[in-house]
Structures are given as C-alpha cells and as structure tokens.
Design a protein around this motif. Structure first.
Motif, PDB file in Angstrom:
ATOM      1  N   TYR A 339       0.697  -1.095  -0.187  1.00  0.00           N
ATOM      2  CA  TYR A 339       0.046   0.009   0.504  1.00  0.00           C
ATOM      3  C   TYR A 339       0.947   1.655   0.029  1.00  0.00           C
ATOM      4  N   CYS A 340       0.859   1.719  -0.967  1.00  0.00           N
ATOM      5  CA  CYS A 340       1.703   3.156  -1.036  1.00  0.00           C
ATOM      6  C   CYS A 340       0.395   4.590  -1.265  1.00  0.00           C
ATOM      7  N   CYS A 341       0.573   5.423  -0.945  1.00  0.00           N
ATOM      8  CA  CYS A 341       0.065   6.830  -1.970  1.00  0.00           C
ATOM      9  C   CYS A 341      -1.292   6.736  -1.981  1.00  0.00           C
ATOM     10  N   SER A 342      -1.938   5.821  -1.107  1.00  0.00           N
ATOM     11  CA  SER A 342      -3.429   6.078  -1.116  1.00  0.00           C
ATOM     12  C   SER A 342      -3.649   4.900  -2.466  1.00  0.00           C
ATOM     13  N   THR A 343      -2.370   3.698  -2.794  1.00  0.00           N
ATOM     14  CA  THR A 343      -2.866   2.875  -3.749  1.00  0.00           C
ATOM     15  C   THR A 343      -2.646   1.510  -3.516  1.00  0.00           C
ATOM     16  N   VAL A 344      -3.250   0.409  -3.629  1.00  0.00           N
ATOM     17  CA  VAL A 344      -3.296  -0.315  -3.198  1.00  0.00           C
ATOM     18  C   VAL A 344      -2.483  -1.937  -4.775  1.00  0.00           C
ATOM     19  N   VAL A 345      -1.444  -2.386  -4.068  1.00  0.00           N
ATOM     20  CA  VAL A 345      -0.140  -2.347  -5.430  1.00  0.00           C
ATOM     21  C   VAL A 345      -0.749  -4.102  -4.676  1.00  0.00           C
ATOM     22  N   TYR A 346      -1.819  -5.293  -6.109  1.00  0.00           N
ATOM     23  CA  TYR A 346      -1.537  -6.545  -5.177  1.00  0.00           C
ATOM     24  C   TYR A 346      -1.190  -7.364  -6.699  1.00  0.00           C
ATOM     25  N   ALA A 347      -0.527  -8.557  -7.058  1.00  0.00           N
ATOM     26  CA  ALA A 347       0.218  -9.357  -7.859  1.00  0.00           C
ATOM     27  C   ALA A 347      -1.021 -10.680  -7.706  1.00  0.00           C
ATOM     28  N   TYR A 348      -1.363 -10.713  -9.189  1.00  0.00           N
ATOM     29  CA  TYR A 348      -1.868 -12.687  -9.056  1.00  0.00           C
ATOM     30  C   TYR A 348      -1.911 -12.620 -10.383  1.00  0.00           C
ATOM     31  N   THR A 349      -2.014 -14.822 -10.912  1.00  0.00           N
ATOM     32  CA  THR A 349      -1.758 -15.138 -11.933  1.00  0.00           C
ATOM     33  C   THR A 349      -2.868 -15.162 -12.502  1.00  0.00           C
ATOM     34  N   LYS A 350      -2.826 -15.226 -14.084  1.00  0.00           N
ATOM     35  CA  LYS A 350      -3.378 -15.987 -15.052  1.00  0.00           C
ATOM     36  C   LYS A 350      -3.245 -17.144 -15.566  1.00  0.00           C
ATOM     37  N   PRO A 351      -4.027 -17.812 -16.060  1.00  0.00           N
ATOM     38  CA  PRO A 351      -3.954 -18.838 -16.445  1.00  0.00           C
ATOM     39  C   PRO A 351      -3.053 -18.961 -17.945  1.00  0.00           C
ATOM     40  N   GLU A 352      -3.752 -17.903 -18.525  1.00  0.00           N
ATOM     41  CA  GLU A 352      -3.308 -17.927 -19.662  1.00  0.00           C
ATOM     42  C   GLU A 352      -2.211 -17.008 -20.090  1.00  0.00           C
ATOM     43  N   ILE A 379       6.851  -8.091  -3.869  1.00  0.00           N
ATOM     44  CA  ILE A 379       6.655  -6.257  -2.862  1.00  0.00           C
ATOM     45  C   ILE A 379       6.436  -5.578  -2.246  1.00  0.00           C
ATOM     46  N   THR A 380       6.893  -4.505  -2.259  1.00  0.00           N
ATOM     47  CA  THR A 380       7.596  -3.505  -1.370  1.00  0.00           C
ATOM     48  C   THR A 380       6.913  -2.521  -0.860  1.00  0.00           C
ATOM     49  N   THR A 381       6.552  -2.020  -0.229  1.00  0.00           N
ATOM     50  CA  THR A 381       6.158  -0.623  -0.894  1.00  0.00           C
ATOM     51  C   THR A 381       6.060   0.091   0.909  1.00  0.00           C
ATOM     52  N   SER A 382       6.843   2.108   0.601  1.00  0.00           N
ATOM     53  CA  SER A 382       6.533   2.675   1.404  1.00  0.00           C
ATOM     54  C   SER A 382       6.723   3.869   1.068  1.00  0.00           C
ATOM     55  N   ASP A 384       5.474   6.880  -1.957  1.00  0.00           N
ATOM     56  CA  ASP A 384       5.144   6.809  -2.628  1.00  0.00           C
ATOM     57  C   ASP A 384       5.276   6.074  -3.625  1.00  0.00           C
ATOM     58  N   PHE A 385       6.592   5.183  -2.659  1.00  0.00           N
ATOM     59  CA  PHE A 385       6.835   4.225  -4.303  1.00  0.00           C
ATOM     60  C   PHE A 385       6.612   2.712  -3.561  1.00  0.00           C
ATOM     61  N   CYS A 386       7.162   1.711  -5.012  1.00  0.00           N
ATOM     62  CA  CYS A 386       6.982   0.755  -4.095  1.00  0.00           C
ATOM     63  C   CYS A 386       8.751  -0.488  -5.225  1.00  0.00           C
ATOM     64  N   ILE A 387       8.672  -1.113  -4.513  1.00  0.00           N
ATOM     65  CA  ILE A 387       9.382  -2.121  -4.860  1.00  0.00           C
ATOM     66  C   ILE A 387       9.145  -3.687  -5.421  1.00  0.00           C
ATOM     67  N   LEU A 388       9.440  -4.219  -6.635  1.00  0.00           N
ATOM     68  CA  LEU A 388       9.156  -5.018  -7.146  1.00  0.00           C
ATOM     69  C   LEU A 388      10.308  -5.926  -7.234  1.00  0.00           C
ATOM     70  N   ALA A 389      10.658  -7.476  -6.892  1.00  0.00           N
ATOM     71  CA  ALA A 389      11.939  -8.391  -6.628  1.00  0.00           C
ATOM     72  C   ALA A 389      11.034  -9.276  -7.671  1.00  0.00           C
ATOM     73  N   SER A 390      12.303  -9.364  -8.626  1.00  0.00           N
ATOM     74  CA  SER A 390      11.474 -10.734  -9.950  1.00  0.00           C
ATOM     75  C   SER A 390      13.238 -11.444  -9.758  1.00  0.00           C
ATOM     76  N   LYS A 391      12.482 -12.665 -10.372  1.00  0.00           N
ATOM     77  CA  LYS A 391      13.772 -12.938 -10.969  1.00  0.00           C
ATOM     78  C   LYS A 391      14.587 -12.486 -12.530  1.00  0.00           C
ATOM     79  N   ALA A 392      16.017 -11.765 -12.532  1.00  0.00           N
ATOM     80  CA  ALA A 392      15.649 -11.679 -14.505  1.00  0.00           C
ATOM     81  C   ALA A 392      15.937 -12.504 -14.928  1.00  0.00           C
ATOM     82  N   ASP A 393      15.157 -11.536 -16.203  1.00  0.00           N
ATOM     83  CA  ASP A 393      14.809 -12.239 -17.454  1.00  0.00           C
ATOM     84  C   ASP A 393      16.125 -12.241 -18.594  1.00  0.00           C
ATOM     85  N   ASP A 394      16.431 -13.681 -18.869  1.00  0.00           N
ATOM     86  CA  ASP A 394      17.793 -13.491 -19.562  1.00  0.00           C
ATOM     87  C   ASP A 394      17.646 -12.646 -20.779  1.00  0.00           C
TER      88      ASP A 394
END
Length: 1182
Positions: A339-352, A379-382, A384-394
């Motif tokens: 949650y940052c700056c009145s924004t809820v950030v969330y992630a989910y998966t889609k089958p397609e 996902i980490t927030t503080s 007004d900003f958020c950090i998305l941590a992911s595995k690097a795409d080669d």
C-alpha cells in the motif's frame, strides 16, 4: 502464510472418516467413512454486514445431506466440478455417480465389477473423462455420460493411484510397491518414472498421493513444478513434467496419508503424522510447502488418525478428515501486495499468461493500472513508491555495469511509483528473499547477506543534480554486508557480491527498517540492530523463537516480532542490556513487558504514535494503546495504513476472487475508540466536555475534530485553540478571517464552504444578495459552468472580463478533454485567439485558421504560430501570408524551401533583398542537379535573374546535346536560348549601372562602366562575348542544307563555305562533308577538291574512314576535272570583313541593311521583309 484451526464438525455415531474432498467451484464437501457413510456438506457465510466478508463472516452448514447407497466403507470420493457430479467408491468395489437435482444429491449411475476394490479415481481437467483403477490391475476410462471408452488389465501390478496430466494426454499409475508408470491416454505404456526422492530409503514403501496441478489458476512462475508424488515415509518429489530428471525433492519426516495442491499451485499441503521428539506418541500435522520445496508452515491437528485433506476453492480454508470429525483451518495467504500513496498494489496469476499481473489500484479515484512482471518474488511499499523484486529475465539487456564478473545478475529490483511507472532498477546477484524499504533506502536480504541501495527519485532533483547523480560512483549508493560480518560504518568501496555467497550457520529469516534503524532477524532467534544510513552493528538481542515478521514503531524505540507460531511479542530497543554481547534472557535484552498474543498474522504500528498499533488475531482486529487492547473488531482484512487514529484495511481475499475488477467495498476504514468516543461526546454531551476529554487524550486528529465541531457552532475561541493544538496554520487563519466578519449568515456561509458544502454556501451567499461571493467561490472551485450561469442569471450587466474568463475556462475544459468543436464555440465568445488557433489546427479547420490570420492585426504575436501551423500541413501560400504579415520574410522563405516551393522562395528573397538568396539558389540547384533536372535549374536561375549562371548551364546542355548528335534544330534552339540569357545578363548589368548613376553621368559613361563591370565579373568571356556563336553555327548549318534541298545551289555552297569559321562548334568532318556535297552539286569541283583535301587530312578520322574518302575523291575526280580550282572565296570587303546575311548566308555588299535589335545580326533589306521574326533569334523584326 499463517494457518489456524477455526471450526470442527462431528460426524454422528462416531463413524470414522476415510476420505474427504472439497468441490473447488461450488463449495460442496464430500466425506466418506465406515459403514457406507457418505455425507455432502456445504459451509456458507450469511451476514448483512458489508464489513463482515470472507473468513470473518460467520459460516453455517447450508447443506448436510447423507447419501445412501454404499454398504462398505467409502474409500474414494472425487468431484467433477465442470459437470457437478460426485463419484464415490466403497470397499466392495461399488462405484456410484451422484448428480445434483433441485438442491439435493441423487444417484445417477452405478457400476460394480464384483472382482476387486477401487483404489483411485480421477477426472481429467475438463471433466470429460474419468479413469478408475482397481487393486487387481484393471483400468477403466469412461466418459462423463457413463460410456466406457477403453479398459485394460495391467497384469502382475497392484494399482493404488491414478492422475491425469493437465492436457489429458498422459496417465500416471501409482503401484502398490511404490512404482509410478507413465501411459498415454489410450492405455499404451510409455516409460517407468524415475523416483529420485527415494534414494537411500529402506523398507516397504507405498505411495501416499499423486496430484498433478492442472494450471487452472495460472502458475507462480514459468516452468513451475506442478506434479507432486509423495510416499508414506515422508519422501516427496515435485516435478515440472513427467520426465523431469531434476525434480524438487523434500523429506517431510512424516508418515504421510494424503497430499493436495491449492487452487493456484502455489502451496502443497502434506497431511499425516509426526513422531514427537523423545516421545513414542505421534501427533497429526499438515505441512505446507512451496512448489520449490520451501517449508512454509506446520499445522498441528488434534485426534488420533488423519485420513484426508481437501482445499477450498479460493485457497483460504482447508478441510481435514480426522477420526470422526472434519476440522477446518483458516489460511491467511502471503499475498504479494503493498500500500503506497492511497494505492493498493497486488499481484495475481492468470492461466493464459506466464507473468504475474500486478495491479496498481488507486483507491481515491478508483482507477487501476496493470503491469506484467515475470517471476515476481515480492512487492514492498513505502511512502509514495514500491519495489518489485523478481528473477531477472535473461533475454533483457542489463545496463548495470557494476557486474564486473561478467555473469548475468539473477535478480532485479524495480522501483515504481504509485501508478506502476518504473523509475529505476537494480540488477543484483543475491536472492532477495526479504525486502524492506524506507524513504531513502531499499534493503534486500538473502539467507546469508543483505544489500542496501540508496535510491534516488528524479522528480525531486534538478537536471544538473540528475547529471551529477548519473556520474556519481556507485560505491556510496550500493553496499553489501554478510550477516556474520561486523560493519563499522566506514566506506568500504564498491559492493562485493562475492562475499555475499559465503554460507552461514544461522541464516537470515526476516528484516525491517526505518530511516534510522535496520533490524535483521536470524533463524536462531538472534536479532541484529544496525544504524542507518551508515551501517554499524549496534546491538544483538536473543529471542526464544524464530521471527517471521518484524516491524518497528515510528520512532524506532520498539520492535514488534511475530514468530513462526504466530505469537506476537514486543522488544524495547531503547533499553540497553547489561551484558556486552546482548545475550541472555529476554529480560536482560530489554523486553518492555511480558506482552504476548497468540494466533497473530498481521500487525501495523501507527505512523504518528509510537505506543499505538493494530494487529490481526484470527478474524479479529485489536488496537493497542500502551499495551492495553480496545474491544476487537470482526474482520479478516489486511492492514494497509494506521494514521490519524484511523485504520485502513483491505479485504484482499475478496479482491482476489475477481482481481481484474477491484471494488471499493473491499476497502474498510476503522476508527479507533478514542476517535469514536470524542465524536460521540461532541455530538451528545457538548464541546466543553469533549474538550476536556481530548485534553486528557491528546492527538492532532482529535483536536482537529474538536476544531471542526466548534466551527460548526461558530465557537471561534475554542476552534482557534484547537487549531493551534493540531498545528493547523490555515485553520487558524480561517478562524481569524471569520472573526473579522460582522454578519452571522456570512460566517455560516464561509464555514459551509470550509467543510466543502459548496451548494449550501452558494445558496447562503445568494440569499444575502452576494452574487459576487458565490461567483468567487465557484471560481476557486473551478466550476466555470456554474460561474457562467451565475453571471448570466444576474439582473444587471455582468463584468465582461469575468464573462470572457469564464468562456475561456470552459473552452479549456473542453480542450483538455479533446472536445475541440465545443471548445471553439467558447473560445470564440471569450475572444481567445491563441487557443482558438490551436483548436482550429486540431480540428483541421484550416479555413477558420486562415480567416483568423486575416483578422489579426499586423505583427501580432500569434501570426508566427499560425504560420508554423500552416507550414506543418504543407499549406505554403497561407503560411507565407502569415509570416509576411508579422514581418518575418526569412521564415516565409524557409517555409517555401521546406515545402519545396523554390520559385516562391526565390521570388520572396528577391522581393525582400535577402542576402542569402545565392546560397539558397545553389542549395536548390544542387538538389535538382542530383536528380538530373538541369533545365529546371536553368529556369530557377532565370526566374531569380541569375542570367549568367543560367546561360552557363544552358551552354553546357547545348554542348552535350551537340556531342550526342541530337537533331541540329534542337541544338540551335538550345544555343539561342543560352544566348538570350546572356543578352538578359547584359541588360541587367546595364540597368544596375544606370540605377547606380542616377542620371549624373552620361549614357556613354554608364555603358562603359557596365562593360567594365561585366568584364570584371565575368569569368567566362567566351560565353559573354560570343554568346551567339553557337546559334550562328547551327543556323548556317541548317540554312546550307535547306538551300541545298531547295535547289539554291550557289547560295548553299556560299553558306557552307561560311561554316568553316565554326569548326570549334560543329565537327569539322560534318562541315567539310556538307561543303563537299554543296560544291559537287554546284559543280564547283575546285572547291570540292579543297574540301576533300581537308577531309583526308583530319586527324579525327580512322584509317578506314579516310580510305573511304580517298576512294570517293578518286571516283569523283576521275570523272570531273578539278583543274583551275580556285581557292575558297573570301568574304572580306574593302572595309574589312563583310557581315553575313542571316537569311541567305551571302555577304552583304550594300551599305544599308537590316540589323536585329536583340542578337545584332544583319540581313539584306529586301530579304528580311519576308519574315516577321529574326531567322536567328526569333525576336520580332518590327
């Protein structure tokens, strides 16, 4: 994730359960047991309270039906969710398919082989086929409508389990001896599966469960393990596909009875029993693992024997069959959210899609922004900003040059703003298992080390500072520390990722940070406290349990710890331990109290009070002030924010049911007790008592509440005091302004406006006949439509300037929304020419734009812009007019050049005496010459009055054409045109001299000066002095042939003789050949002989040609005598060379003759009368 037991349902008569299955789509729970027991239950939440959703809502049994038909113990139950069917089997081998009809379950089909017992049944992913395996090795595959598709006997095999692949192409058969065999969907054997997890295992082994996740809820990352095979000895392997040679292997150390994936393949539940350390008795447990084998949680379950496990469709509950009970456990998933700056950030998966779908949901405006991220880890927030941590795409290029080892970084941290726009990113080598962030730093930790990145945000820097930042060495911005090191705070140079991979005996398990403090928890229970931004190890604390979640309060004085068992404790950081190393019991480590709460899965400190925090305990939220709890609130939401005595909570469970359409109903605000009590006191008792209560429980939010209440009642003194206490300067100023107003209604109207009750305030102003204040209020609000209404509704004349302002503001409103047609109407009324021009341009209404440019006064500042608009769409003429009207001829010329209207450009340049016309012409000329458009260049120079340049090019063309052997008439025309251009040049020089002289000198002097200037300026005298020479040559060449053909043989010969002077223009071979013909025809063999002598002596002829001429001469002169050959007659007269008549080609003997005024060539008087034009230059004779 956190899990706790929430409900228990007893089966009547203490009948022991054998199996349980939960329908993922419709929510039915089927359980089978001894004595033919088969029950279908359904738990449903029924509540009118909108805030009580999900797990917090009370659930009751909406269905509890006993299905009768089995006599023996029911051993297998399986759902077909797509077709709403239940398939069950008992110990006698009887199979019953049940269907739902009018809210109850009925038998649809029955089957019994009477030979063996059914060990397992499985429907494929689309519910079209069922595979049934019997203990004796028989396999039957049937369709959903009851037809048998195929059957097979697997001789010598005792079957125990079956599973379909997600694509229904493969069947896995689990044997009683622990083998797994792979068959295709027609029953053909393919290969025996390699079981790697059983290496070094001894004793008899049987399969506890095979579950192949079908991918209906998407995958947590591409190529994710999804096929779980578990054995009763606790060994388990999770494979990506059936032939995976490198599966994830787990040893659960349990006696396993059942396994099952959750709805999205992110958690595997392994149910069974565990032997207690140093004890003989076993206890029931469910262990939870990720697809990569990481252990998440352990749930202890009472009872003797657990027999089955089943997930609810949404993954929020799990059902367990234990003895004669069904236990339900609630699960609080570790959603990837923030949650940052009145924004809820969330992630989910889609089958397609393979990627995670990350949604940035702006809760204020109810807008959402979507971003797709591959292999998202957290996902980490503080702030007004958020950090998305992911595995690097080669496949993506990595710009960060700090990876000097040359290897690709394996992970990436992306800094985003609250709408998902990436602002910066860092590629790192350490695994960011734990990430936290402050206003200035991002801290990511693996199990062995932690990494600090001091991030910068461009919007807060000037351009100069941004450049400095990019040039700054990265040492100061990135640092890596091993957990076993003892950092002193000194600058240690560039980050050394190599040391981050050194193994440690005590891995990191959690981290948290504020602007001044970094806390790192280790698995042994040790807590490290570091200072920030210079990392110095300040202290170590020792706890009894491993921390799962850490959180610091707003002034970093107290640390909240939730351990892996869900127990919340507090640690006071300001109290120093007596021992140097900080080891010892909790009391010596500075524990503030014996505070402890169980079953806690979320907590959040208040941002503005170090003693205030909220926590989630099962489905209740507690608020603690100074460790005293308020009465709990029933909810299952995740806490977003705790500020101003208000807790913002988001029901992520509900959002995840339909993540593409988040609903504001799933965002709940809770007021804490002091705020509720203060509001109740103000409303029911009065301001004075409330003021005393707030004095005893001070908080800026409460003072603001009091100030607003006092304003409502116009108690300005109390309001001012309250505003002072909550440090609201604007509020204080407002109260002072109110005090200066005399009228009570005026004060009430101002207060109404202050509380955003604008309609009410406007009505009050109008009632007081203060339309000006109502207009002023609406202007402040930017409600210009209402301003216009108010201006027009008044009885008297309204202010024209205000009216124009309103029209323009409404025009702006429409223009901002790209409704240009509406905007034009208002801009016309508001006389806003600048915006009007822009609207016309956007509408492509160029007539309106042209009309506007004609109406504008000269040198208006808008004209250059209009000119530019016309230029961009290629309307040269209109652009030129606009530029000329604002006295910018250079811009007009540039536009013409840009639009390739060179003629107009040259004309303009000449008209306005622009110096750069020469360079302009040369540019265009070279441009045309590149395209081989020489004649167009000539025309260009001619129009620009650069006659000499045009003549040079024209002579060049004529010379080239002559060399090509083009028709002589065309060549003559080209030479005539070139000569005309030279004559125009002469005239130009003469005129310019005359204008310079301005009549002061005599005509002769002027002419002399012109000639001298010509001489000085002309680099090519041949062209200037002998302009007509080429035209003369081809004129006489044509004339001689015409006379020859017309039978004027003497004249033809004389004209041909005249051609001898033009050997430099017409090839000599052609001249003398023509002369030879003319002489022969005129029977002047003497002259003919001379012509042949000349021909034979020409060096340009080859030997063969010369021989031909000699042969021809021999042939002629053997027949005709060339004796008495006279020399070629001369055209010299007594007074020198005689002029040649351009009509006859004969020398003019008379003293009176006609001379052309243009080319200055002569003709006999009686001859020229036959012509209207000069035969040479074609100018009129009259």
């Amino acid at each position: 994730m956190f899990i706790y037991l929430s409900k228990k349902i007893a089966i009547p008569n203490n009948i022991h359960l054998k199996c349980v299955s939960w329908n993922k789509d419709q929510g039915f729970i089927a359980c089978g047991g001894d004595d033919g027991l088969l029950r279908v239950l359904k738990l449903e939440s029924q509540t009118d309270d909108a805030k009580l959703k999900g797990l917090a809502a009370p659930s009751n049994l909406s269905m509890n039906q006993t299905l009768e038909g089995h006599s023996g113990a029911v051993q297998v139950v399986t759902w077909n969710e797509q077709y709403e069917k239940l398939t069950t089997s008992d110990q006698n081998g009887l199979i019953i398919v049940w269907m739902l009809y009018k809210g109850a379950w009925y038998e649809e089909m029955i089957n019994n082989r009477n030979k063996s017992v059914v060990r397992s049944m499985s429907w494929n992913a689309d519910g079209q086929k069922i595979c049934i395996v019997y203990e004796d090795g028989a396999v039957i595959v049937g369709s959903v409508d009851g037809n048998r598709i195929w059957g097979k006997e697997l001789k010598g095999n005792q079957l125990a389990h079956v599973a379909w692949s997600p694509d229904s192409k493969i069947l896995l058969f689990g044997m009683a001896n622990g083998e797994v065999q792979i068959y295709d969907n027609q029953g053909n054997f393919i290969v025996k599966m390699t079981i790697i997890c059983l290496s070094n295992a001894t004793g008899a082994i049987s399969i506890a469960g095979i579950h192949w996740y079908s991918g209906t809820g998407g995958y947590v990352e591409p190529d994710c393990p999804c096929l779980a095979i578990c054995f009763d000895n606790g060994r388990c392997q999770i494979m990506r596909y059936e032939n995976d040679e490198n599966p994830v292997c787990i040893d659960t150390l349990m006696n396993v009875v059942s396994i099952q994936w959750n709805h999205c393949g992110s958690v595997l539940a392994v149910a069974g029993s565990l032997r207690a350390a140093n004890q003989d008795k076993e206890f029931n447990v469910v262990q939870f693992y990720t697809p990569f084998g990481e252990h998440l949680r352990t749930l202890k379950v009472p009872g003797k024997q657990m027999t089955g496990v089943g997930w609810e469709g949404g993954g929020l509950r799990i059902g367990l069959a234990v003895d004669s009970y069904i236990y339900f456990a609630n699960i609080r998933p570790d959603y990837k959210w923030g949650y940052c700056c009145s924004t809820v950030v969330y992630a989910y998966t889609k089958p397609e899609r393979q990627e995670y779908c990350v949604v940035f949901w702006d809760t204020k405006n109810n807008e959402k922004f979507v971003k797709y991220v591959k292999s998202l880890m957290s996902i980490t927030t503080s702030g007004d900003f958020c950090i998305l941590a992911s595995k690097a795409d080669d496949t993506q290029p990595q710009e960060d040059a700090e990876l000097e080892s040359g290897s690709h970084a394996r992970y990436v941290l992306i800094l985003c703003n609250s709408i998902g726009t990436p602002l910066d990113s860092k590629y790192i080598d350490i695994d960011p298992l734990f990430v936290t962030m402050t206003k200035t730093h991002v801290i990511a930790a693996s199990k062995e080390a932690f990494y600090l990145w001091q991030y910068r945000v461009a919007k807060k820097l000037t351009a100069l500072e941004i450049n400095q930042v990019t040039r700054t060495k990265k040492e100061g911005r990135e640092r890596v520390y091993h957990i076993d090191s003892n950092p002193s705070g000194a600058n240690e140079g560039s980050p050394d990722f190599a040391k981050a991979f050194t193994a440690t005996r005590d891995p990191i398990c959690s981290i948290t940070a504020t602007d001044r403090t970094l806390i790192v928890g280790r698995e042994s229970g040790t807590i490290h406290r570091y200072s920030l931004p210079n990392v110095v190890l300040l202290h170590k604390y020792t706890l009894n349990n491993r921390a799962y979640y850490l959180s610091l309060n707003c002034n970093s004085s107290r640390l909240a710890i939730i351990d892996i068992a869900g127990v919340l404790t507090l640690l006071d950081l300001d109290v120093r331990a007596s021992g140097d190393d900080g080891s010892g019991n909790q009391a010596s480590a500075g524990d503030p109290s014996k505070f402890e709460r169980k079953d806690v899965w979320d907590m959040k400190w208040a941002k503005d009070n170090p003693d205030l925090f909220a926590m989630m305990e099962k489905t209740r939220m507690y608020v603690f002030r100074n460790l005293d709890p308020e009465e709990p609130i029933q909810t299952s939401g995740y806490i977003c924010n705790f500020e101003d005595l208000e807790i913002k909570s988001v029901l992520l469970d509900e959002i995840m049911k339909d993540p593409e359409r988040p609903n504001k109903d799933n965002l709940i605000n809770f007021e804490i007790r002091s705020l509720r009590d203060s509001r109740a006191l103000i409303e029911k008792v009065g301001i004075e008592d409330a003021s005393q209560f707030i004095e005893d429980n001070p908080h800026p939010r409460l003072w603001r509440l009091l100030a607003e209440a006092a304003l409502q009642k116009l108690d300005l003194k109390t309001a001012e005091q309250a505003f002072v206490r909550c440090k609201d300067f604007q509020g204080i100023e407002f109260v002072k302004r109110l005090g200066n107003l005399q009228s009570e209604p005026m004060k009430q109207a101002e207060v109404a406006a202050y509380f955003s009750r604008f309609e009410e305030a406007e009505r009050m102003y109008l009632d007081m006949d203060r339309r000006d204040l109502a207009i002023s209020l609406r202007m402040k609000l930017g409600d210009w439509f209402r301003v216009l209404q108010l201006l027009k509704s008044g009885s008297g004349d309204c202010d024209d300037a205000l009216l124009e302002q309103a029209y323009n503001a409404i025009g702006d409103y429409f223009a901002d929304r790209q409704k240009w047609v509406n905007a034009v109407q208002y801009y016309l009324q508001g006389r806003n020419q600048e915006r009007l021009a822009e609207c016309y341009y956007m509408l492509e209404e160029y007539q309106g734009l042209e009309k506007l440019s004609t109406l504008l006064p000269e040198n208006h500042k808008l004209l250059p812009e209009i000119g530019q608009m016309f230029a961009t769409v290629g309307m040269c003429e209109q652009a030129v007019k606009a530029y000329l009207k604002c006295s910018q001829p250079k811009a007009a010329v540039d536009t013409c050049v840009h639009l390739n209207q060179w003629n107009e450009a040259v004309e303009l340049a000449r008209t306005h005496n622009m110096k750069e016309i020469k360079s302009l012409l040369s540019k265009y000329a070279s441009h045309l010459l590149e395209k081989s458009k020489t004649l167009e260049v000539v025309e260009l120079y001619r129009k620009a009055h650069y006659f000499l340049d045009a003549a040079k090019l024209m002579f060049k063309i004529a010379d080239e054409e002559a060399k090509k052997g083009t028709r002589p008439l065309r060549v003559k025309k080209l030479y005539v045109l070139a000569a005309h251009l030279v004559e125009s040049y002469h005239e130009q020089v003469k005129t310019s001299q005359q204008s310079k002289a301005k009549g002061k000198k005599s005509e002769a002097t002027t002419a002399l000066a012109g000639l001298l200037e010509e001489d000085a300026s002309s680099s090519d005298n041949r062209i200037v002095d002998n302009a007509w020479r080429g035209a003369e040559a081809y004129h006489f060449f044509l004339l001689a042939q015409r006379q020859l053909y017309d039978g004027y043989l003497p004249n033809a010969m004389t004209t041909a003789l005249h051609l001898r002077e033009y050997e430099d223009i017409i090839p000599a071979v052609e001249i003398y050949s023509l002369l030879a013909i003319c002489c022969t025809a005129n029977r002047s063999f003497g002259q003919c002989s001379q012509a042949f002598i000349k021909l034979e002596s020409l060096e340009s002829l080859g030997p063969a040609q010369r021989q031909q001429y000699e042969d021809l001469a021999l042939e002629i002169f053997t027949k005709h005598n060339s004796s008495g050959a006279e020399l070629f007659p001369s055209s010299e007269g007594a007074d020198g060379k005689l002029p040649t008549c351009i009509v006859t080609g004969l020398p003019i003997q008379e003293y009176q003759f006609w001379m052309c005024s243009v080319c200055k060539h002569c003709a006999q008087g009686q001859e020229i009368t036959k012509y209207n034009c000069c035969p040479l230059c074609h100018s009129a004779t009259a």
